[in-house]
Design a protein around this motif. Sequence first.
Motif, short mmCIF file in Angstrom:
data_model
loop_
_atom_site.label_atom_id
_atom_site.label_comp_id
_atom_site.label_asym_id
_atom_site.label_seq_id
_atom_site.Cartn_x
_atom_site.Cartn_y
_atom_site.Cartn_z
N THR A 73 -14.09 -12.01 -11.66
CA THR A 73 -15.31 -11.38 -12.18
C THR A 73 -15.54 -11.69 -13.65
O THR A 73 -16.60 -11.40 -14.18
CB THR A 73 -15.24 -9.85 -12.01
OG1 THR A 73 -14.09 -9.35 -12.69
CG2 THR A 73 -15.15 -9.48 -10.53
N ASN A 94 -17.27 -14.38 -8.76
CA ASN A 94 -18.14 -13.21 -8.89
C ASN A 94 -18.53 -12.94 -10.34
O ASN A 94 -18.69 -11.79 -10.74
CB ASN A 94 -17.45 -11.97 -8.30
CG ASN A 94 -17.24 -12.08 -6.80
OD1 ASN A 94 -18.08 -12.61 -6.08
ND2 ASN A 94 -16.10 -11.59 -6.33
N THR A 96 -20.62 -12.41 -13.66
CA THR A 96 -21.96 -11.95 -14.04
C THR A 96 -22.40 -12.59 -15.35
O THR A 96 -23.59 -12.62 -15.66
CB THR A 96 -21.99 -10.42 -14.20
OG1 THR A 96 -21.01 -10.02 -15.18
CG2 THR A 96 -21.66 -9.74 -12.88
N SER A 97 -21.44 -13.10 -16.11
CA SER A 97 -21.74 -13.78 -17.37
C SER A 97 -20.58 -14.71 -17.70
O SER A 97 -19.52 -14.66 -17.07
CB SER A 97 -21.96 -12.78 -18.50
OG SER A 97 -20.77 -12.04 -18.74
N ASN A 116 -22.34 -18.77 -7.69
CA ASN A 116 -22.01 -17.53 -8.38
C ASN A 116 -23.25 -16.63 -8.28
O ASN A 116 -24.11 -16.65 -9.16
CB ASN A 116 -21.64 -17.80 -9.84
CG ASN A 116 -20.19 -18.19 -10.01
OD1 ASN A 116 -19.29 -17.37 -9.94
ND2 ASN A 116 -19.97 -19.48 -10.23
N TYR A 118 -23.95 -13.64 -8.76
CA TYR A 118 -24.23 -12.59 -9.73
C TYR A 118 -24.43 -13.15 -11.15
O TYR A 118 -24.66 -12.38 -12.08
CB TYR A 118 -23.08 -11.57 -9.77
CG TYR A 118 -22.77 -10.97 -8.43
CD1 TYR A 118 -23.72 -10.18 -7.75
CD2 TYR A 118 -21.54 -11.18 -7.80
CE1 TYR A 118 -23.44 -9.63 -6.51
CE2 TYR A 118 -21.26 -10.64 -6.56
CZ TYR A 118 -22.20 -9.86 -5.93
OH TYR A 118 -21.93 -9.33 -4.69
N LEU A 119 -24.33 -14.45 -11.29
CA LEU A 119 -24.45 -15.07 -12.60
C LEU A 119 -25.93 -15.27 -12.95
O LEU A 119 -26.60 -16.12 -12.37
CB LEU A 119 -23.71 -16.41 -12.61
CG LEU A 119 -23.63 -17.14 -13.95
CD1 LEU A 119 -22.89 -16.32 -14.99
CD2 LEU A 119 -22.96 -18.50 -13.76
N THR A 120 -26.43 -14.50 -13.89
CA THR A 120 -27.86 -14.52 -14.21
C THR A 120 -28.18 -15.14 -15.55
O THR A 120 -29.35 -15.26 -15.91
CB THR A 120 -28.43 -13.09 -14.17
OG1 THR A 120 -27.71 -12.27 -15.10
CG2 THR A 120 -28.30 -12.49 -12.77
N SER A 140 -26.75 -20.38 -7.65
CA SER A 140 -26.53 -19.33 -8.64
C SER A 140 -27.86 -19.00 -9.33
O SER A 140 -28.57 -19.91 -9.76
CB SER A 140 -25.52 -19.78 -9.70
OG SER A 140 -24.27 -20.11 -9.11
#
Length: 210
Positions: A73, A94, A96-97, A116, A118-120, A140
């Motif tokens: 994560t 997973n 996110t950054s 990925n 959740y990678l925004t 992603s």
Amino acid sequence: NLTTIPLDFGKQLLNLRRLNLARNRIAIIPSGVAMPPKIEELDIRFNQLMTISTAITKCKGLHSLALSFNPLTKVVPEIGTLINLTTLDLGACNFTSLPRSLGRLVGLRELLLDDNRYLTCLPVTLLNLTRVERLRCQGSPVAGELDTMRMVDVLPVKEMPPHQRECLVDELDIHLCVELARFTFMPTGVVAEGEVDPAVIIRAAFDMHD
């Protein structure tokens, strides 16, 4: 299947340069593990890692690090100390950054961030990676930090006339970008965090739907 790595693992592997630990059930690599001192390629894909061990970030000679398909994560900032990396595979995790310290990996030629979900966002410091030839974000939902730009590929371009710059693009994968409305290639000089302008960079900039 392996679930961990013994603390004295690398003490007898003094000349080992390639280590493949893929497709095991490794959930943790203790920070005190003695890694092979000359290791250059490390493959830990398809395991159960929850964190990136400091034992890995101490392997300063690594050229290739593959961590995809782990339930990771977070990418620890210390990964930015692996300045000899040319390939970094962080796909199908997973996250996110990503840490801004990735921008210190100036030798990177390949950065894989596929799947990925959740990678925004991507750190703007990635624009410092002027040797990157392949940046993959397939699957992603990555959006850039600058306005609404989505960075799909970052390619080094130096001393070339504008009409020839597009010739360096040999791969562009933008499928599954469901929010894509339009894109253009914009040659631009980038200066980030006080660094000298590294190169003229071709960047794919996307206008996104609200």
